[in-house]
Design a protein around this motif. Structure first.
Motif, PDB file in Angstrom:
ATOM      1  N   TYR A  59      -3.334  -4.715  -8.593  1.00  0.00           N
ATOM      2  CA  TYR A  59      -3.970  -4.269  -9.832  1.00  0.00           C
ATOM      3  C   TYR A  59      -3.531  -2.848 -10.103  1.00  0.00           C
ATOM      4  O   TYR A  59      -3.821  -1.938  -9.331  1.00  0.00           O
ATOM      5  N   TYR A  60      -2.765  -2.672 -11.172  1.00  0.00           N
ATOM      6  CA  TYR A  60      -2.170  -1.371 -11.416  1.00  0.00           C
ATOM      7  C   TYR A  60      -2.245  -1.062 -12.899  1.00  0.00           C
ATOM      8  O   TYR A  60      -1.756  -1.828 -13.726  1.00  0.00           O
ATOM      9  N   GLN A  61      -2.875   0.036 -13.235  1.00  0.00           N
ATOM     10  CA  GLN A  61      -3.002   0.479 -14.625  1.00  0.00           C
ATOM     11  C   GLN A  61      -3.443  -0.655 -15.544  1.00  0.00           C
ATOM     12  O   GLN A  61      -2.856  -0.899 -16.585  1.00  0.00           O
ATOM     13  N   GLY A  62      -4.470  -1.357 -15.100  1.00  0.00           N
ATOM     14  CA  GLY A  62      -5.099  -2.309 -15.996  1.00  0.00           C
ATOM     15  C   GLY A  62      -4.593  -3.741 -15.953  1.00  0.00           C
ATOM     16  O   GLY A  62      -5.069  -4.577 -16.704  1.00  0.00           O
ATOM     17  N   ASP A  63      -3.615  -4.039 -15.096  1.00  0.00           N
ATOM     18  CA  ASP A  63      -3.091  -5.399 -15.048  1.00  0.00           C
ATOM     19  C   ASP A  63      -2.848  -5.851 -13.616  1.00  0.00           C
ATOM     20  O   ASP A  63      -2.512  -5.032 -12.758  1.00  0.00           O
ATOM     21  N   VAL A 102       0.844  -1.194   0.000  1.00  0.00           N
ATOM     22  CA  VAL A 102       0.000   0.000   0.000  1.00  0.00           C
ATOM     23  C   VAL A 102       0.884   1.251   0.000  1.00  0.00           C
ATOM     24  O   VAL A 102       0.639   2.211  -0.739  1.00  0.00           O
ATOM     25  N   GLU A 103       1.934   1.214   0.781  1.00  0.00           N
ATOM     26  CA  GLU A 103       2.865   2.348   0.842  1.00  0.00           C
ATOM     27  C   GLU A 103       3.491   2.610  -0.539  1.00  0.00           C
ATOM     28  O   GLU A 103       3.510   3.734  -1.032  1.00  0.00           O
ATOM     29  N   ILE A 104       3.976   1.548  -1.170  1.00  0.00           N
ATOM     30  CA  ILE A 104       4.645   1.703  -2.468  1.00  0.00           C
ATOM     31  C   ILE A 104       3.676   2.291  -3.499  1.00  0.00           C
ATOM     32  O   ILE A 104       3.986   3.253  -4.194  1.00  0.00           O
ATOM     33  N   PHE A 105       2.491   1.702  -3.583  1.00  0.00           N
ATOM     34  CA  PHE A 105       1.595   2.110  -4.661  1.00  0.00           C
ATOM     35  C   PHE A 105       0.910   3.439  -4.358  1.00  0.00           C
ATOM     36  O   PHE A 105       0.578   4.182  -5.282  1.00  0.00           O
ATOM     37  N   THR A 106       0.747   3.759  -3.107  1.00  0.00           N
ATOM     38  CA  THR A 106       0.228   5.081  -2.789  1.00  0.00           C
ATOM     39  C   THR A 106       1.238   6.137  -3.231  1.00  0.00           C
ATOM     40  O   THR A 106       0.883   7.157  -3.822  1.00  0.00           O
ATOM     41  N   GLU A 165      -7.546   5.428  -9.452  1.00  0.00           N
ATOM     42  CA  GLU A 165      -8.399   4.250  -9.288  1.00  0.00           C
ATOM     43  C   GLU A 165      -8.095   3.674  -7.918  1.00  0.00           C
ATOM     44  O   GLU A 165      -6.941   3.667  -7.510  1.00  0.00           O
ATOM     45  N   PRO A 166      -9.095   3.123  -7.244  1.00  0.00           N
ATOM     46  CA  PRO A 166      -8.779   2.539  -5.936  1.00  0.00           C
ATOM     47  C   PRO A 166      -7.807   1.364  -6.096  1.00  0.00           C
ATOM     48  O   PRO A 166      -7.883   0.611  -7.065  1.00  0.00           O
ATOM     49  N   LEU A 167      -6.891   1.256  -5.154  1.00  0.00           N
ATOM     50  CA  LEU A 167      -5.904   0.189  -5.184  1.00  0.00           C
ATOM     51  C   LEU A 167      -6.575  -1.137  -4.877  1.00  0.00           C
ATOM     52  O   LEU A 167      -7.453  -1.215  -4.003  1.00  0.00           O
ATOM     53  N   ARG A 168      -6.217  -2.172  -5.605  1.00  0.00           N
ATOM     54  CA  ARG A 168      -6.727  -3.520  -5.308  1.00  0.00           C
ATOM     55  C   ARG A 168      -5.552  -4.472  -5.223  1.00  0.00           C
ATOM     56  O   ARG A 168      -4.656  -4.429  -6.065  1.00  0.00           O
ATOM     57  N   VAL A 169      -5.556  -5.324  -4.221  1.00  0.00           N
ATOM     58  CA  VAL A 169      -4.498  -6.333  -4.123  1.00  0.00           C
ATOM     59  C   VAL A 169      -5.135  -7.700  -3.901  1.00  0.00           C
ATOM     60  O   VAL A 169      -6.259  -7.794  -3.432  1.00  0.00           O
ATOM     61  N   ARG A 170      -4.415  -8.731  -4.297  1.00  0.00           N
ATOM     62  CA  ARG A 170      -4.948 -10.077  -4.050  1.00  0.00           C
ATOM     63  C   ARG A 170      -3.834 -11.075  -3.725  1.00  0.00           C
ATOM     64  O   ARG A 170      -2.708 -10.947  -4.210  1.00  0.00           O
TER      65      ARG A 170
END
Ligand code: PHE
Length: 521
Positions: free
Chosen positions: A336-340, A293-297, A313-318
């Protein structure tokens, strides 16, 4: 490569690229590995090994594994008797396969170079793991033993990762580490803290493209608990108490699988109760989610600062089930980042054998590994992995001051891209046996794609952007195999003249004949 899209594609490769690139999601690879491991009792050698978290992973290898030494994958008649790495001298033998160009990078330590994007990425990740618990080790030597890199982690003797086609050997038992996990066993044995972070350069023989380089950086982290030191001997309670002290986050996490699965992702039932494994996994997952979350924020903030039209876009992780020889259950975390969906790290509950062999049988815990260039490419939108090694001020100056003020983090602004120069090379492979015969054995070739990649790198170094297999066929009568590769010569620093590109290409062609014994067509 158009930004991170290609990064997303560069996950574990099951099928070698033939003409076009074939990719399969890492988790699919991992479960394939696992299934074949169960069915055959051994890991399949034709699958990409899954210990390979990197900018991208090992390509699937047609070469044999290392249990009985194959003939040298590249003739090394010019092998030095000894070599020096970071001031220490090592004796080589016929296993030696480290090119001078790679050796020259062992001292660079980009993860420690002030304001280098790899070092900034390290710092961002470290900021989520308090020093009091997670001791830092950033200076471990890149030269390790096969025991450290493979055996201590439970890699079977015939694991493809051990092959000379995939790994840089100094001699039969000494190599340039292929992952930071090479230091797990020693660090557990030293038991100097409840956790650690190890950042280091790692080395893999690999293909040539904008997200592969023979050297890259990883960070390894672990957190352990000692059954004899927790209050009332209740390790589950102690782990949940530590979990409760961690911050929370509000990012959506998909975690569809059960915490462990008897076949796909087994509990170490002889060592851990389900409650213990679940407690370790819960602490692991929260800790790593906070890091991601820190990195992608930060990546999104940088993007938004620079691009007024940036749409957040809201961050999504799985969490995805995975397989590593030294953890069980194991997972990969995808974002999930920029479509992938991007695979960002591998992790799991440490195999108890590691603690037992490290004379710490009373400990248990988790470990993870993450590739730093891959994250840095996302954070800074760096389009080509060769740039990390550039000493060009137009690259380095863009990051000045960031380590002292992470809020200054900016996306990389590419300087002009010079024209590409594509050249093809076609050749017949040498057959290892039945020369000239038209029997099935004439089909046996000792060619490994990584050997070709190395010839190209040796000649043209960072001037090569990409090498791709365009075509291959086997002659129906003679069984001889022909291959055609397309090489893209493009300097990061200048426009190549046609003569310069031709000169590189001619030397590559000669190198292929001399080193791999191919017959040019
Ligand atoms: N060493 C693994 C790799 O290189 C990553 C990993 C580290 C996985 C620690 C699990 C635990 O792919």
């Amino acid at each position: 490569m158009a930004g991170p899209r290609v990064l997303a594609a560069n996950v574990m490769r099951v099928v070698p690229r033939i003409g076009a690139r074939s990719h399969v999601r890492a988790s699919a690879t991992a479960s394939l590995l696992r299934l074949s491991a169960q069915a055959g009792g051994r890991l399949s050698l034709t699958r990409a090994p899954s210990h390979c978290l990197r900018v991208a992973s090992y390509s699937s290898s047609a070469g044999g594994a290392a249990s009985s030494p194959p003939p040298p994958s590249t003739p090394n008649s010019s092998r030095p008797a000894t070599i020096e790495v970071n001031g220490k001298t090592y004796t080589t033998d016929e296993w030696y396969n480290v090119p001078q160009t790679v050796l020259a990078l062992t001292g660079r330590k980009l993860h420690l170079q002030k304001d280098h994007p790899v070092a900034i990425t390290r710092q961002i990740i470290e900021s989520k793991f308090p020093t009091a618990t997670y001791k830092r080790y950033n200076e471990f030597d890149p030269v390790v033993s096969t025991i450290q890199n493979f055996d201590s982690l439970g890699f079977p003797p015939d694991h493809v990762g051990r092959a000379r086609s995939d790994t840089y050997y100094i001699n039969e038992t000494t190599l340039l580490r292929t992952h930071t996990s090479a230091h797990q066993a020693d660090t557990f044995r030293a038991s100097a803290s409840d956790g650690y972070l190890i950042s280091a350069d790692v080395y893999r023989r690999d293909e040539v493209d904008r997200s592969h380089y023979p050297v890259f950086h990883q960070m390894e982290g672990a957190r352990v608990w000692d059954r004899t030191k927790v209050p009332n001997g209740d390790v589950v309670a102690a782990i949940y108490a530590d979990l409760a002290k961690l911050p929370t986050h509000d990012v959506k996490v998909e975690d569809p699988n059960p915490p462990h699965h008897p076949e796909r992702n087994p509990l170490q039932s002889e060592h851990h109760t389900p409650e213990e494994a679940e407690a370790v996994a819960a602490h692991l997952k929260r800790s790593l989610e906070l890091m991601v979350v820190e990195i992608f924020t930060r990546a999104k903030q940088a993007a938004a600062r620079q691009d007024p039209n940036y749409v957040d876009e809201p961050l999504r992780v799985r969490w995805v089930e995975a397989y590593f020889p030294f953890t069980s259950p194991s997972w990969e975390l995808e974002v999930y980042y920029q479509g992938d969906w991007l695979e960002v790290l591998g992790c799991g509950v440490c195999k108890q054998e590691l603690f037992i062999n490290a004379d710490q049988p009373q400990q248990l815990g988790w470990a993870f590994g993450i590739g730093l260039e891959r994250i840095a490419m996302l954070l800074f939108q760096i389009p080509d992995i060769r740039l990390f090694w550039s000493k060009d001020e137009r690259f380095l100056s863009q990051f000045t001051g960031v380590q002292d003020g992470l809020d200054k983090l900016k996306r990389f602004v590419p300087f002009s891209k010079y024209p590409a120069c594509w050249k093809d090379v076609s050749f017949w492979l040498r057959s290892t046996s039945a020369a000239g015969g038209n029997t099935a054995v004439a089909n046996v070739h000792d060619f490994h794609e990584n050997d070709l990649m190395e010839v190209v790198r040796d000649v043209a170094g960072d001037v090569v952007e990409d090498v791709q297999l365009k075509d291959q066929f086997t002659h129906p009568k003679t069984g001889r195999k022909s291959m055609c590769y397309r090489i893209n010569y493009r300097s990061l620093e200048k426009t190549l003249t046609n003569e310069e590109a031709n000169d590189f290409h001619e030397r590559v062609r000669q190198g292929l004949v001399e080193k791999l014994g191919v017959e040019l067509r």
